[in-house]
Design a protein around this motif. Structure first.
Motif, PDB file in Angstrom:
ATOM      1  N   GLY A 302      47.173  29.147  42.491  1.00 55.23           N
ATOM      2  CA  GLY A 302      46.815  30.434  41.978  1.00 55.23           C
ATOM      3  C   GLY A 302      45.249  30.609  41.544  1.00 55.23           C
ATOM      4  O   GLY A 302      44.934  31.858  42.020  1.00 55.23           O
ATOM      5  N   ARG A 303      44.779  29.633  41.290  1.00 55.44           N
ATOM      6  CA  ARG A 303      43.117  29.653  41.243  1.00 55.44           C
ATOM      7  C   ARG A 303      42.416  30.072  42.502  1.00 55.44           C
ATOM      8  O   ARG A 303      41.651  30.937  42.537  1.00 55.44           O
ATOM      9  CB  ARG A 303      42.416  28.667  40.443  1.00 55.44           C
ATOM     10  N   PRO A 304      42.848  29.278  43.372  1.00 54.68           N
ATOM     11  CA  PRO A 304      41.971  29.593  44.803  1.00 54.68           C
ATOM     12  C   PRO A 304      42.649  31.194  45.445  1.00 54.68           C
ATOM     13  O   PRO A 304      41.717  31.791  45.983  1.00 54.68           O
ATOM     14  CB  PRO A 304      42.541  28.541  45.809  1.00 54.68           C
ATOM     15  N   LEU A 305      43.940  31.510  45.258  1.00 48.91           N
ATOM     16  CA  LEU A 305      44.252  32.960  45.438  1.00 48.91           C
ATOM     17  C   LEU A 305      43.449  33.984  44.591  1.00 48.91           C
ATOM     18  O   LEU A 305      43.195  34.889  44.985  1.00 48.91           O
ATOM     19  CB  LEU A 305      45.703  32.983  45.294  1.00 48.91           C
ATOM     20  N   GLY A 306      43.236  33.608  43.383  1.00 47.16           N
ATOM     21  CA  GLY A 306      42.370  34.412  42.506  1.00 47.16           C
ATOM     22  C   GLY A 306      40.926  34.787  42.903  1.00 47.16           C
ATOM     23  O   GLY A 306      40.514  35.806  42.995  1.00 47.16           O
ATOM     24  N   VAL A 307      40.409  33.473  43.369  1.00 48.87           N
ATOM     25  CA  VAL A 307      39.152  33.666  43.785  1.00 48.87           C
ATOM     26  C   VAL A 307      39.003  34.344  45.033  1.00 48.87           C
ATOM     27  O   VAL A 307      38.069  35.223  45.429  1.00 48.87           O
ATOM     28  CB  VAL A 307      38.525  32.228  44.166  1.00 48.87           C
ATOM     29  N   LEU A 308      40.060  34.167  46.165  1.00 49.74           N
ATOM     30  CA  LEU A 308      40.272  34.997  47.267  1.00 49.74           C
ATOM     31  C   LEU A 308      40.479  36.450  47.134  1.00 49.74           C
ATOM     32  O   LEU A 308      39.679  37.316  47.919  1.00 49.74           O
ATOM     33  CB  LEU A 308      41.408  34.483  48.080  1.00 49.74           C
ATOM     34  N   CYS A 309      41.138  36.833  46.059  1.00 49.75           N
ATOM     35  CA  CYS A 309      41.268  38.285  45.966  1.00 49.75           C
ATOM     36  C   CYS A 309      39.783  38.716  45.336  1.00 49.75           C
ATOM     37  O   CYS A 309      39.462  39.938  45.644  1.00 49.75           O
ATOM     38  CB  CYS A 309      42.755  38.480  44.732  1.00 49.75           C
ATOM     39  N   ALA A 310      39.268  38.138  44.358  1.00 50.49           N
ATOM     40  CA  ALA A 310      38.181  38.726  43.857  1.00 50.49           C
ATOM     41  C   ALA A 310      37.075  38.822  44.984  1.00 50.49           C
ATOM     42  O   ALA A 310      36.199  39.733  45.046  1.00 50.49           O
ATOM     43  CB  ALA A 310      37.438  37.908  43.030  1.00 50.49           C
ATOM     44  N   MET A 311      36.788  37.933  45.746  1.00 51.88           N
ATOM     45  CA  MET A 311      35.851  37.940  47.012  1.00 51.88           C
ATOM     46  C   MET A 311      36.332  39.019  47.898  1.00 51.88           C
ATOM     47  O   MET A 311      35.447  39.955  48.446  1.00 51.88           O
ATOM     48  CB  MET A 311      35.490  36.652  47.515  1.00 51.88           C
ATOM     49  N   ALA A 312      37.722  39.325  48.166  1.00 48.93           N
ATOM     50  CA  ALA A 312      38.103  40.478  49.278  1.00 48.93           C
ATOM     51  C   ALA A 312      37.798  41.550  48.601  1.00 48.93           C
ATOM     52  O   ALA A 312      37.397  42.574  49.253  1.00 48.93           O
ATOM     53  CB  ALA A 312      39.571  40.162  49.455  1.00 48.93           C
ATOM     54  N   SER A 313      38.123  41.604  47.288  1.00 50.14           N
ATOM     55  CA  SER A 313      37.739  43.058  46.605  1.00 50.14           C
ATOM     56  C   SER A 313      36.262  43.444  46.684  1.00 50.14           C
ATOM     57  O   SER A 313      35.966  44.740  47.010  1.00 50.14           O
ATOM     58  CB  SER A 313      38.310  43.131  45.358  1.00 50.14           C
ATOM     59  N   GLY A 314      35.415  42.591  46.621  1.00 49.87           N
ATOM     60  CA  GLY A 314      34.075  42.831  46.788  1.00 49.87           C
ATOM     61  C   GLY A 314      33.451  42.982  48.101  1.00 49.87           C
ATOM     62  O   GLY A 314      33.035  44.034  48.428  1.00 49.87           O
ATOM     63  N   VAL A 315      34.198  42.490  49.251  1.00 47.80           N
ATOM     64  CA  VAL A 315      33.923  42.536  50.679  1.00 47.80           C
ATOM     65  C   VAL A 315      34.507  44.203  50.911  1.00 47.80           C
ATOM     66  O   VAL A 315      33.783  45.187  51.546  1.00 47.80           O
ATOM     67  CB  VAL A 315      34.593  41.761  51.401  1.00 47.80           C
ATOM     68  N   LEU A 316      35.434  44.489  50.472  1.00 53.77           N
ATOM     69  CA  LEU A 316      36.253  45.770  50.724  1.00 53.77           C
ATOM     70  C   LEU A 316      35.389  46.886  49.865  1.00 53.77           C
ATOM     71  O   LEU A 316      35.172  48.103  50.368  1.00 53.77           O
ATOM     72  CB  LEU A 316      37.677  45.985  50.123  1.00 53.77           C
ATOM     73  N   ALA A 317      34.776  46.694  48.913  1.00 54.68           N
ATOM     74  CA  ALA A 317      34.154  47.766  48.229  1.00 54.68           C
ATOM     75  C   ALA A 317      32.654  47.903  48.965  1.00 54.68           C
ATOM     76  O   ALA A 317      32.156  48.958  49.247  1.00 54.68           O
ATOM     77  CB  ALA A 317      33.675  47.408  46.692  1.00 54.68           C
ATOM     78  N   ALA A 318      32.095  46.475  49.426  1.00 53.14           N
ATOM     79  CA  ALA A 318      30.786  46.888  50.268  1.00 53.14           C
ATOM     80  C   ALA A 318      31.029  47.363  51.547  1.00 53.14           C
ATOM     81  O   ALA A 318      30.400  48.019  52.041  1.00 53.14           O
ATOM     82  CB  ALA A 318      30.303  45.261  50.601  1.00 53.14           C
ATOM     83  N   VAL A 319      32.271  47.321  52.221  1.00 53.71           N
ATOM     84  CA  VAL A 319      32.643  48.078  53.440  1.00 53.71           C
ATOM     85  C   VAL A 319      32.402  49.419  53.181  1.00 53.71           C
ATOM     86  O   VAL A 319      32.118  50.225  53.994  1.00 53.71           O
ATOM     87  CB  VAL A 319      33.759  47.375  54.243  1.00 53.71           C
ATOM     88  N   GLU A 320      33.327  49.888  52.219  1.00 50.70           N
ATOM     89  CA  GLU A 320      33.334  51.358  51.948  1.00 50.70           C
ATOM     90  C   GLU A 320      32.196  51.976  51.414  1.00 50.70           C
ATOM     91  O   GLU A 320      31.742  52.903  52.048  1.00 50.70           O
ATOM     92  CB  GLU A 320      34.391  51.422  50.551  1.00 50.70           C
ATOM     93  N   LEU A 321      31.262  51.275  50.986  1.00 52.80           N
ATOM     94  CA  LEU A 321      29.674  51.711  50.714  1.00 52.80           C
ATOM     95  C   LEU A 321      28.908  51.848  51.907  1.00 52.80           C
ATOM     96  O   LEU A 321      28.184  52.559  52.181  1.00 52.80           O
ATOM     97  CB  LEU A 321      28.991  50.829  49.550  1.00 52.80           C
ATOM     98  N   TYR A 322      29.118  50.951  52.769  1.00 54.74           N
ATOM     99  CA  TYR A 322      28.639  50.982  54.061  1.00 54.74           C
ATOM    100  C   TYR A 322      28.967  51.994  54.837  1.00 54.74           C
ATOM    101  O   TYR A 322      28.470  52.888  55.584  1.00 54.74           O
ATOM    102  CB  TYR A 322      28.617  49.577  54.824  1.00 54.74           C
ATOM    103  N   GLY A 323      30.290  52.084  54.989  1.00 56.85           N
ATOM    104  CA  GLY A 323      30.832  53.541  55.492  1.00 56.85           C
ATOM    105  C   GLY A 323      30.211  54.712  54.972  1.00 56.85           C
ATOM    106  O   GLY A 323      29.922  55.705  55.650  1.00 56.85           O
ATOM    107  N   VAL A 324      30.238  54.907  53.651  1.00 53.69           N
ATOM    108  CA  VAL A 324      29.653  56.136  53.040  1.00 53.69           C
ATOM    109  C   VAL A 324      28.163  56.519  53.485  1.00 53.69           C
ATOM    110  O   VAL A 324      27.635  57.448  53.761  1.00 53.69           O
ATOM    111  CB  VAL A 324      29.891  56.046  51.768  1.00 53.69           C
ATOM    112  N   ALA A 325      27.402  55.169  53.572  1.00 53.00           N
ATOM    113  CA  ALA A 325      25.943  55.300  53.920  1.00 53.00           C
ATOM    114  C   ALA A 325      26.019  55.673  55.226  1.00 53.00           C
ATOM    115  O   ALA A 325      24.841  56.842  55.531  1.00 53.00           O
ATOM    116  CB  ALA A 325      25.421  54.226  53.550  1.00 53.00           C
TER     117      ALA A 325
END
Length: 413
Positions: A302-325
């Motif tokens: 559970g803990r590694p999956l939580g870390v993976l979800c946290a990092m994946a959410s950050g990467v998805l947010a960064a990709v969306e910001l990059y697309g908007v720019a």
């Protein structure tokens, strides 16, 4: 020497894991060298150099966690019968794991140094010499004292984490002789001979961190929303991102860190309750096995999956910001070094989650063998594994996407 002998005779999967640790360490070493090169080339921008060094902490921590997971799952460092007689007890085995981890990280750091010097043009007439001299500030020579110090941080931190995490606990060392004494005692315990010690502590339930995780995630998202609607801060109060000239508000970054921490804390609880829901009611054998196994391994995976979800959410947010720019034809919010750091983090947390899942499967091998001896078909066990995977994806993937959207929304002002 013993560490090298065990490495030579290790299973190919173990060698692959150590190779991945070395590659991840090379990525972090390259980022640290880029930070050092920037500081040497721009001595007047001390604050920017410090911020760049702080940004390296996230991939640094991800590599240390991955190295610790690999060391914990290494069969050569687990206690076995007969090793105590030759002087290799739990303490020596933890030191052996730390040595193997330090060797892997050192090899990766050395490879990063060679690649960095090659791209800067410091190695002379080689095929790729000087191809990235401008990006890597190749006009200034590196201080070798600082270079070796930075490259030695990761091996030292990974080895120290292995020693601390794999050292024998007092409770575990005391429990073994107590259990052995109980097994050798022939007469049944009477009222006068009852032990005076208190009851053994119950293991911490996996779902205890779920309320805290939800609360911290909500607090982080609320902080981001509040800061996102506040007046724009002064340029001098922004935190620079590596590889680009613009900055981000400390409040937004703090909110994202809180939301990520909440996902990490909630991971075991979410995994546990997925198992509870699967095994609720009158489940069929496949659903019952899938639910029970999720509950049993909730803390481990559970803990590694939580870390993976946290990092994946950050990467998805960064990709969306990059697309908007990109659509607005404005300056890109992230540079190549930020992309390298994100790739190192995502690769490490993904490999950590996969390693934890394989380790949990290895620990269930005796249970699986017992089920097979009872006549449980292999197809039913594979079906239970598929059900577990689908349920975790159905719960964690939408949650990760929602957190990413809520995180990126205040940043797209």
């Amino acid at each position: 020497m013993l560490s090298l002998r065990l490495t030579r005779g290790a299973h190919p999967l173990v060698l692959l894991r150590r190779l991945l640790v070395a590659i991840a360490a090379a990525g972090v070493g390259f980022l640290l060298l880029c930070t050092l090169g920037y500081a040497v080339a721009h001595p007047e921008q001390t604050d920017a150099s410090v911020v760049r060094l702080l940004w390296c902490a996230l991939p640094f921590a991800a590599v240390v966690q991955f190295a610790l997971t690999v060391a914990r799952s290494d069969p050569a460092t687990r206690p076995r019968d007969g090793l105590d007689a030759v002087g290799f007890g739990p303490v020596r085995l933890s030191l052996l794991a730390a040595t193997s981890t330090a060797v892997s990280c050192t090899l990766g750091s050395g490879a990063a140094l060679l690649v960095y010097l090659e791209l800067r043009g410091d190695l002379g007439a080689t095929p790729l010499s000087g191809h990235a001299a401008r990006l890597l500030d190749g006009g200034r020579s590196l201080p070798w004292g600082g270079t070796l110090t930075l490259l030695g941080l990761l091996p030292a931190a990974a080895a120290g984490a292995c020693v601390l995490a794999l050292r024998p606990r007092e409770g575990k060392r005391a429990a073994a002789p107590m259990e052995a004494a109980e097994e050798t005692e022939a007469p049944a315990p009477t009222a006068d001979a009852m032990p005076t010690t208190g009851p053994r502590p119950e293991p911490r339930p996996a779902y205890v961190g779920l309320p805290w995780g939800v609360a911290i995630t909500a607090t982080g998202l609320a902080l981001e929303a509040y800061v996102g609607h506040a007046p724009a801060p002064e340029p001098g109060t922004l935190l620079a991102l590596p590889g680009q000239e613009r900055g981000a508000s400390p409040g937004l970054l703090g909110g994202w860190l809180l939301a990520s921490l909440g996902l990490v804390l909630a991971g075991p609880g979410l995994t546990h309750w997925c198992g509870v829901v699967l095994s609720a009611g009158r489940p069929k054998p496949v659903r019952m096995l899938a639910g029970r196994m999720l509950q049993d391994t909730a803390t481990r995976i559970g803990r590694p999956l939580g870390v993976l979800c946290a990092m994946a959410s950050g990467v998805l947010a960064a990709v969306e910001l990059y697309g908007v720019a990109w659509e607005r034809s404005g300056p890109r919010p992230f540079g190549p070094l930020t992309g390298l750091g994100a790739a190192v983090v995502m690769a490490c947390v993904t490999a950590t989650a996969i390693t934890a899942a394989l380790d949990a499967r290895q620990l269930r091998s005796e249970t699986t063998s017992a089920l097979r001896r009872l006549g449980i078909p292999a197809g039913l066990l594979r079906g239970a594994a598929a059900v577990r995977t689908c349920v975790l994806l159905a719960v964690l993937a939408p949650l990760t996407w929602v957190i990413a959207e809520l995180t990126a929304l205040p940043l797209m002002r």
